[in-house]
Scaffold this motif. Structure first.
Motif, PDB file in Angstrom:
ATOM      1  N   VAL A 154       0.828  -1.204   0.000  1.00 31.26           N
ATOM      2  CA  VAL A 154       0.000   0.000   0.000  1.00 31.26           C
ATOM      3  C   VAL A 154       0.864   1.256   0.000  1.00 31.26           C
ATOM      4  N   ASN A 155       2.150   1.126   0.284  1.00 32.56           N
ATOM      5  CA  ASN A 155       3.069   2.256   0.130  1.00 32.56           C
ATOM      6  C   ASN A 155       3.454   2.459  -1.330  1.00 32.56           C
ATOM      7  N   LEU A 156       3.662   1.354  -2.042  1.00 36.53           N
ATOM      8  CA  LEU A 156       4.189   1.449  -3.401  1.00 36.53           C
ATOM      9  C   LEU A 156       3.109   1.663  -4.449  1.00 36.53           C
ATOM     10  N   ALA A 157       1.990   0.975  -4.339  1.00 42.54           N
ATOM     11  CA  ALA A 157       0.977   1.036  -5.393  1.00 42.54           C
ATOM     12  C   ALA A 157       0.481   2.459  -5.664  1.00 42.54           C
ATOM     13  N   PRO A 158       0.124   3.254  -4.641  1.00 40.14           N
ATOM     14  CA  PRO A 158      -0.311   4.627  -4.935  1.00 40.14           C
ATOM     15  C   PRO A 158       0.788   5.472  -5.566  1.00 40.14           C
ATOM     16  N   ALA A 159       2.046   5.232  -5.160  1.00 40.05           N
ATOM     17  CA  ALA A 159       3.152   5.996  -5.741  1.00 40.05           C
ATOM     18  C   ALA A 159       3.284   5.689  -7.224  1.00 40.05           C
ATOM     19  N   LEU A 160       3.213   4.416  -7.599  1.00 40.71           N
ATOM     20  CA  LEU A 160       3.370   4.035  -8.994  1.00 40.71           C
ATOM     21  C   LEU A 160       2.171   4.461  -9.832  1.00 40.71           C
ATOM     22  N   ALA A 161       1.020   4.628  -9.178  1.00 41.64           N
ATOM     23  CA  ALA A 161      -0.169   5.077  -9.911  1.00 41.64           C
ATOM     24  C   ALA A 161      -0.272   6.589  -9.984  1.00 41.64           C
ATOM     25  N   GLY A 162       0.670   7.308  -9.349  1.00 44.71           N
ATOM     26  CA  GLY A 162       0.704   8.757  -9.487  1.00 44.71           C
ATOM     27  C   GLY A 162      -0.070   9.535  -8.442  1.00 44.71           C
ATOM     28  N   MET A 163      -0.385   8.945  -7.306  1.00 46.43           N
ATOM     29  CA  MET A 163      -1.103   9.669  -6.257  1.00 46.43           C
ATOM     30  C   MET A 163      -0.218  10.788  -5.705  1.00 46.43           C
ATOM     31  N   ALA A 164      -0.826  11.863  -5.266  1.00 43.52           N
ATOM     32  CA  ALA A 164      -0.079  12.980  -4.686  1.00 43.52           C
ATOM     33  C   ALA A 164       0.320  12.655  -3.251  1.00 43.52           C
ATOM     34  N   LEU A 165       1.391  13.284  -2.787  1.00 44.35           N
ATOM     35  CA  LEU A 165       1.905  12.998  -1.452  1.00 44.35           C
ATOM     36  C   LEU A 165       0.976  13.440  -0.323  1.00 44.35           C
ATOM     37  N   PRO A 166       0.396  14.660  -0.324  1.00 39.03           N
ATOM     38  CA  PRO A 166      -0.404  15.078   0.841  1.00 39.03           C
ATOM     39  C   PRO A 166      -1.554  14.134   1.183  1.00 39.03           C
ATOM     40  N   PRO A 167      -2.410  13.712   0.222  1.00 41.60           N
ATOM     41  CA  PRO A 167      -3.458  12.762   0.599  1.00 41.60           C
ATOM     42  C   PRO A 167      -2.908  11.408   1.005  1.00 41.60           C
ATOM     43  N   PHE A 168      -1.798  10.990   0.403  1.00 46.00           N
ATOM     44  CA  PHE A 168      -1.169   9.736   0.812  1.00 46.00           C
ATOM     45  C   PHE A 168      -0.748   9.798   2.275  1.00 46.00           C
ATOM     46  N   ALA A 169      -0.061  10.878   2.650  1.00 47.26           N
ATOM     47  CA  ALA A 169       0.412  11.020   4.021  1.00 47.26           C
ATOM     48  C   ALA A 169      -0.755  11.099   5.008  1.00 47.26           C
ATOM     49  N   ALA A 170      -1.787  11.860   4.656  1.00 49.18           N
ATOM     50  CA  ALA A 170      -2.928  12.012   5.564  1.00 49.18           C
ATOM     51  C   ALA A 170      -3.671  10.697   5.747  1.00 49.18           C
ATOM     52  N   ALA A 171      -3.921   9.962   4.647  1.00 53.72           N
ATOM     53  CA  ALA A 171      -4.629   8.692   4.744  1.00 53.72           C
ATOM     54  C   ALA A 171      -3.809   7.658   5.500  1.00 53.72           C
TER      55      ALA A 171
END
Length: 236
Positions: A154-171
């Motif tokens: 769940v750390n890698l998949a959003p990064a490879l799909a292009g998710m932005a950092l702020p929502p990633f960090a908050a979630a």
């Protein structure tokens, strides 16, 4: 892409991989075990008593390394946090370390690979990226709340799909709080487990009284996504 430009993009991920290799070469993955925690309990407790602030900072830093390198032992680290600092401070320190470590790995993977994958994957990944940009926080929050989903994935998949950092960090921060609190609470009782020569019962996370509320929270996150999508179609 010229070699120098490729290296500038890939060096953060290369650094993570090099550090991972070094960690395994030094046997850090074997140190992060329940047996090592039991063997070093007196030394660790003495360090916490002598330098409590430094001990918390060192713990958070080590947790960052464990998560950023995707080393096995995150659960042991959370147990150790509860054992060394108590359930509340231990959980807070574990959440801080896990969130920072996840963000480090996320940024390294996204900077190195996300744009390249987007250019080569075609319209399917493009739609995924649009969905993450629109609802990524809620999807990721749902995954974080379910303790059976591998943390590194769940750390890698959003990064490879292009998710932005702020929502990633908050979630990540919000989603790991419930499970971390459970494990830190178990860790706070490790003294009695050590004295009895046993092992902690980590299956408690899958008991109905704990797992069902977590699944309920995850379902509420997904329900919010469904409702906003339905409302958007009605207003279209």
């Amino acid at each position: 892409m010229p070699l120098s430009a490729a290296w500038r993009r890939l060096w953060p991920l290369a650094l993570v991989l090099a550090a991972l290799g070094l960690a395994y070469a030094l046997g850090l993955h074997r140190v992060l075990s329940f047996e090592s925690l039991a063997a070093q309990r007196a030394v660790l407790a003495g360090f916490v008593a002598a330098s409590p602030v430094l001990a918390v900072l060192a713990y958070v830093a080590l947790y960052v390394v464990v998560v950023a390198l995707s080393l096995p032992g995150a659960v042991v680290m959370t147990l150790a946090g509860g054992f060394l600092f108590g359930p509340w401070l231990g959980a807070a320190a574990a959440v801080a370390g896990a969130t920072i470590g996840a963000c480090v790995l996320f940024v390294a993977a996204r900077y190195a690979l996300a744009d390249t994958l987007a250019a080569r994957a075609g319209p399917l990944l493009g739609r995924v990226r649009e969905g993450l940009a629109r609802e990524g926080f809620w999807y990721l929050l749902s995954l974080r709340l379910i303790p059976v989903v591998p943390f590194w994935l769940v750390n890698l998949a959003p990064a490879l799909a292009g998710m932005a950092l702020p929502p990633f960090a908050a979630a990540t921060f919000l989603g790991i709080i419930p499970g971390t609190a459970v494990f830190a609470g178990i860790g706070a009782g490790l003294g009695q487990v050590f004295d009895a020569g046993g092992r902690p019962d980590l299956s408690v996370i899958f008991s109905p009284g704990i797992l069902l509320p977590l699944l309920g929270l995850a379902a509420l996150s997904l329900l919010g996504i469904w409702w906003r999508g339905r409302k958007g179609k009605m207003n279209a």
